[in-house]
Scaffold this active site. Structure first.
Site, PDB file in Angstrom:
ATOM      1  N   CYS A   1     -25.408 -10.276 -10.795  1.00  0.00           N
ATOM      2  CA  CYS A   1     -25.218  -9.980 -12.222  1.00  0.00           C
ATOM      3  C   CYS A   1     -26.536 -10.219 -12.949  1.00  0.00           C
ATOM      4  O   CYS A   1     -27.137 -11.284 -12.817  1.00  0.00           O
ATOM      5  CB  CYS A   1     -24.126 -10.874 -12.804  1.00  0.00           C
ATOM      6  SG  CYS A   1     -24.055 -10.776 -14.610  1.00  0.00           S
TER       7      CYS A   1
ATOM      8  N   PHE B   1     -37.113   4.894   5.859  1.00  0.00           N
ATOM      9  CA  PHE B   1     -37.471   5.530   4.590  1.00  0.00           C
ATOM     10  C   PHE B   1     -38.472   6.649   4.805  1.00  0.00           C
ATOM     11  O   PHE B   1     -38.406   7.697   4.184  1.00  0.00           O
ATOM     12  CB  PHE B   1     -38.046   4.483   3.622  1.00  0.00           C
ATOM     13  CG  PHE B   1     -37.038   3.437   3.261  1.00  0.00           C
ATOM     14  CD1 PHE B   1     -36.103   3.685   2.278  1.00  0.00           C
ATOM     15  CD2 PHE B   1     -37.010   2.227   3.934  1.00  0.00           C
ATOM     16  CE1 PHE B   1     -35.144   2.739   1.963  1.00  0.00           C
ATOM     17  CE2 PHE B   1     -36.053   1.268   3.629  1.00  0.00           C
ATOM     18  CZ  PHE B   1     -35.114   1.524   2.635  1.00  0.00           C
TER      19      PHE B   1
ATOM     20  N   HIS C   1     -37.619  -8.112   0.099  1.00  0.00           N
ATOM     21  CA  HIS C   1     -37.027  -7.107  -0.797  1.00  0.00           C
ATOM     22  C   HIS C   1     -35.560  -7.380  -1.103  1.00  0.00           C
ATOM     23  O   HIS C   1     -34.848  -6.489  -1.555  1.00  0.00           O
ATOM     24  CB  HIS C   1     -37.181  -5.699  -0.186  1.00  0.00           C
ATOM     25  CG  HIS C   1     -38.608  -5.229  -0.154  1.00  0.00           C
ATOM     26  ND1 HIS C   1     -39.020  -4.134   0.569  1.00  0.00           N
ATOM     27  CD2 HIS C   1     -39.714  -5.708  -0.767  1.00  0.00           C
ATOM     28  CE1 HIS C   1     -40.332  -3.957   0.406  1.00  0.00           C
ATOM     29  NE2 HIS C   1     -40.772  -4.914  -0.391  1.00  0.00           N
TER      30      HIS C   1
ATOM     31  N   ASP D   1     -41.718   2.113  20.990  1.00  0.00           N
ATOM     32  CA  ASP D   1     -40.439   1.703  20.419  1.00  0.00           C
ATOM     33  C   ASP D   1     -40.336   0.171  20.410  1.00  0.00           C
ATOM     34  O   ASP D   1     -40.669  -0.472  21.401  1.00  0.00           O
ATOM     35  CB  ASP D   1     -39.323   2.311  21.281  1.00  0.00           C
ATOM     36  CG  ASP D   1     -37.969   2.202  20.619  1.00  0.00           C
ATOM     37  OD1 ASP D   1     -37.532   1.069  20.335  1.00  0.00           O
ATOM     38  OD2 ASP D   1     -37.355   3.250  20.376  1.00  0.00           O
ATOM     39  N   VAL D   2     -39.837  -0.364  19.305  1.00  0.00           N
ATOM     40  CA  VAL D   2     -39.700  -1.829  19.193  1.00  0.00           C
ATOM     41  C   VAL D   2     -38.802  -2.412  20.280  1.00  0.00           C
ATOM     42  O   VAL D   2     -39.019  -3.536  20.734  1.00  0.00           O
ATOM     43  CB  VAL D   2     -39.141  -2.249  17.811  1.00  0.00           C
ATOM     44  CG1 VAL D   2     -40.130  -1.947  16.701  1.00  0.00           C
ATOM     45  CG2 VAL D   2     -37.798  -1.582  17.522  1.00  0.00           C
TER      46      VAL D   2
ATOM     47  N   ASN E   1     -45.526  -0.015  16.214  1.00  0.00           N
ATOM     48  CA  ASN E   1     -44.954   1.045  15.377  1.00  0.00           C
ATOM     49  C   ASN E   1     -45.126   2.403  16.059  1.00  0.00           C
ATOM     50  O   ASN E   1     -46.164   2.645  16.676  1.00  0.00           O
ATOM     51  CB  ASN E   1     -45.647   1.072  14.002  1.00  0.00           C
ATOM     52  CG  ASN E   1     -44.769   1.701  12.937  1.00  0.00           C
ATOM     53  OD1 ASN E   1     -43.667   1.211  12.675  1.00  0.00           O
ATOM     54  ND2 ASN E   1     -45.226   2.779  12.334  1.00  0.00           N
TER      55      ASN E   1
ATOM     56  N   CYS F   1     -19.713  -7.734 -14.050  1.00  0.00           N
ATOM     57  CA  CYS F   1     -19.316  -9.099 -13.740  1.00  0.00           C
ATOM     58  C   CYS F   1     -18.257  -9.553 -14.755  1.00  0.00           C
ATOM     59  O   CYS F   1     -18.123  -8.956 -15.821  1.00  0.00           O
ATOM     60  CB  CYS F   1     -20.581  -9.944 -13.858  1.00  0.00           C
ATOM     61  SG  CYS F   1     -20.395 -11.704 -13.650  1.00  0.00           S
TER      62      CYS F   1
HETATM   63  P1  OAD Z   1     -40.711   2.898   6.566  1.00  0.00           P
HETATM   64  O1  OAD Z   1     -39.504   3.774   6.677  1.00  0.00           O
HETATM   65  O2  OAD Z   1     -41.732   3.231   5.556  1.00  0.00           O
HETATM   66  O3  OAD Z   1     -41.456   2.837   7.973  1.00  0.00           O
HETATM   67  C1  OAD Z   1     -40.755   2.658   9.156  1.00  0.00           C
HETATM   68  C2  OAD Z   1     -41.727   2.861  10.309  1.00  0.00           C
HETATM   69  O4  OAD Z   1     -41.053   2.526  11.524  1.00  0.00           O
HETATM   70  C3  OAD Z   1     -42.231   4.296  10.454  1.00  0.00           C
HETATM   71  O5  OAD Z   1     -43.647   4.283  10.471  1.00  0.00           O
HETATM   72  C4  OAD Z   1     -41.656   4.747  11.801  1.00  0.00           C
HETATM   73  O6  OAD Z   1     -42.553   5.551  12.537  1.00  0.00           O
HETATM   74  C5  OAD Z   1     -41.447   3.439  12.513  1.00  0.00           C
HETATM   75  N1  OAD Z   1     -40.342   3.458  13.503  1.00  0.00           N
HETATM   76  C6  OAD Z   1     -39.146   4.079  13.422  1.00  0.00           C
HETATM   77  N2  OAD Z   1     -38.390   3.814  14.495  1.00  0.00           N
HETATM   78  C7  OAD Z   1     -39.115   2.988  15.290  1.00  0.00           C
HETATM   79  C8  OAD Z   1     -38.887   2.360  16.558  1.00  0.00           C
HETATM   80  N3  OAD Z   1     -37.735   2.509  17.222  1.00  0.00           N
HETATM   81  N4  OAD Z   1     -39.882   1.590  17.088  1.00  0.00           N
HETATM   82  C9  OAD Z   1     -41.063   1.429  16.421  1.00  0.00           C
HETATM   83  N5  OAD Z   1     -41.319   1.992  15.225  1.00  0.00           N
HETATM   84  C10 OAD Z   1     -40.370   2.757  14.656  1.00  0.00           C
HETATM   85  O7  OAD Z   1     -40.136   1.419   6.395  1.00  0.00           O
HETATM   86  P2  OAD Z   1     -40.828   0.153   5.719  1.00  0.00           P
HETATM   87  O8  OAD Z   1     -42.248   0.036   6.115  1.00  0.00           O
HETATM   88  O9  OAD Z   1     -39.922  -0.970   6.000  1.00  0.00           O
HETATM   89  O10 OAD Z   1     -38.440  -0.647  -0.154  1.00  0.00           O
HETATM   90  O11 OAD Z   1     -40.739   0.533   4.192  1.00  0.00           O
HETATM   91  C11 OAD Z   1     -41.150  -0.400   3.234  1.00  0.00           C
HETATM   92  C12 OAD Z   1     -40.293  -0.294   1.995  1.00  0.00           C
HETATM   93  O12 OAD Z   1     -40.313   1.033   1.476  1.00  0.00           O
HETATM   94  C13 OAD Z   1     -38.829  -0.575   2.216  1.00  0.00           C
HETATM   95  O13 OAD Z   1     -38.544  -1.945   2.236  1.00  0.00           O
HETATM   96  C14 OAD Z   1     -38.184   0.100   1.053  1.00  0.00           C
HETATM   97  C15 OAD Z   1     -38.980   1.387   1.059  1.00  0.00           C
HETATM   98  O14 OAD Z   1     -39.050   2.062  -0.133  1.00  0.00           O
HETATM   99  C16 OAD Z   1     -37.416  -1.226  -0.844  1.00  0.00           C
HETATM  100  O15 OAD Z   1     -36.251  -1.106  -0.496  1.00  0.00           O
HETATM  101  C17 OAD Z   1     -37.847  -2.006  -2.027  1.00  0.00           C
END
Ligand code: OAD
Length: 255
Positions: free
Chosen positions: A133, A33, A125, A240-241, A223, A158
């Site tokens: 539905c 995201f 989430h 990287d993870v 991260n 639905c």
């Molecule tokens: P984000 O997209 O906000 O953050 C992902 C993080 O992963 C970023 O800081 C990247 O730098 C890091 N990243 C990417 N590739 C990587 C890798 N290979 N190794 C290590 N790190 C890596 O995602 P979330 O924190 O999950 O909400 O976002 C939280 C919520 O915001 C999501 O669940 C979604 C969104 O709006 C809903 O869908 C309700």
């Protein structure tokens, strides 16, 4: 190294808990995201709110079809980081995986044959592979329902007449209270808390590392970018993870 130190911490630890975000699925091809090339640079977050779903379910669904294709259009498989977490559950101290991801990939790493030792998965989430539905609560596989929406049924409905909603938490929508409570108590009771691939800016997930730290856990962040929680972490891997987690798994399993 700090990884070796962590592996030693993890061996005697009776309880480790992981919190994952979009970054753990990025190596599988799922877009994130935020961060580099994040989906919220290309799509307007404000169009995917619960308020809009209620007010304008037709417009919401028309846009959600596009977002769903962008997020889950590929044929994604769990990667080495998902697998490493599942293994740390089966043969190590990882008791629960709290995830903000709606891609369902953690679930695919579980061994139904050995469900006892699998880590618990708490989907904070929801799961975008399902729809629900809003009237009768009936859950269905998302794919055929999204096909109907693509064919112009907006919103898809639905049998009971109620509108389907993606079975995920939308902006402005309450999170499932029971799941959040469980995630919070898991975080508080953990000896080691690992936050993996999350920007840690979205609540309530963003408070879990501090909750764990305040309760005395060793907090670890993996991260690519810095996060607002780095200050409460004992160890930060800006890597990287798929580099860090398989190595950690090996170290933990080598004893
Ligand atoms: P984000 O997209 O906000 O953050 C992902 C993080 O992963 C970023 O800081 C990247 O730098 C890091 N990243 C990417 N590739 C990587 C890798 N290979 N190794 C290590 N790190 C890596 O995602 P979330 O924190 O999950 O909400 O976002 C939280 C919520 O915001 C999501 O669940 C979604 C969104 O709006 C809903 O869908 C309700």
């Amino acid at each position: 190294t700090s990884l070796e130190r962590l592996a030693t911490d993890l061996r005697p630890a009776d309880s480790a808990v992981a919190l994952t975000g979009a970054g753990i699925s990025a190596p599988s091809g799922v877009p994130t995201f935020r961060g580099d090339d994040g989906v919220w640079d290309r799509f307007d977050q404000g169009q995917f709110t619960y308020g809009r779903f209620q007010r304008d379910s037709e417009g919401f669904w028309a846009d959600r079809v596009e977002l769903q294709r962008e997020l889950f259009g590929g044929n994604y498989e769990p990667n080495a980081a998902h697998e490493a977490l599942a293994a740390l559950g089966r043969r190590g101290p990882l008791e629960a995986i709290c995830t903000q991801n709606t891609d369902g990939l953690h679930g695919e790493t579980l061994e139904s044959t050995d469900a006892e030792s699998d880590p618990a998965i708490l989907e904070l989430h929801g799961n975008a592979r399902r729809v629900r539905c809003v009237d009768c609560g009936n859950r269905r596989d998302a794919d055929p329902i999204f096909e109907r929406a693509e064919d112009g049924e907006l919103p898809p409905r639905c049998e009971c007449g109620g509108a389907f909603k993606p079975d995920v938490v939308l902006f402005g929508e309450q999170l499932p209270a029971a799941v959040i409570q469980r995630a919070k108590s898991r975080a508080r009771e953990s000896d080691v808390f690992l936050a993996i691939g999350s920007s840690l800016v979205v609540e309530p997930a963003a408070s879990l590392p501090r909750l764990a730290a305040d309760a005395g856990a060793t907090v670890v962040i993996v991260n690519l970018e810095s996060t607002p929680c780095d200050g409460v972490a004992d160890i930060v891997f800006r890597e990287d993870v798929t580099q860090v987690l398989p190595r950690l798994r090996e170290l933990v399993e080598s004893v």
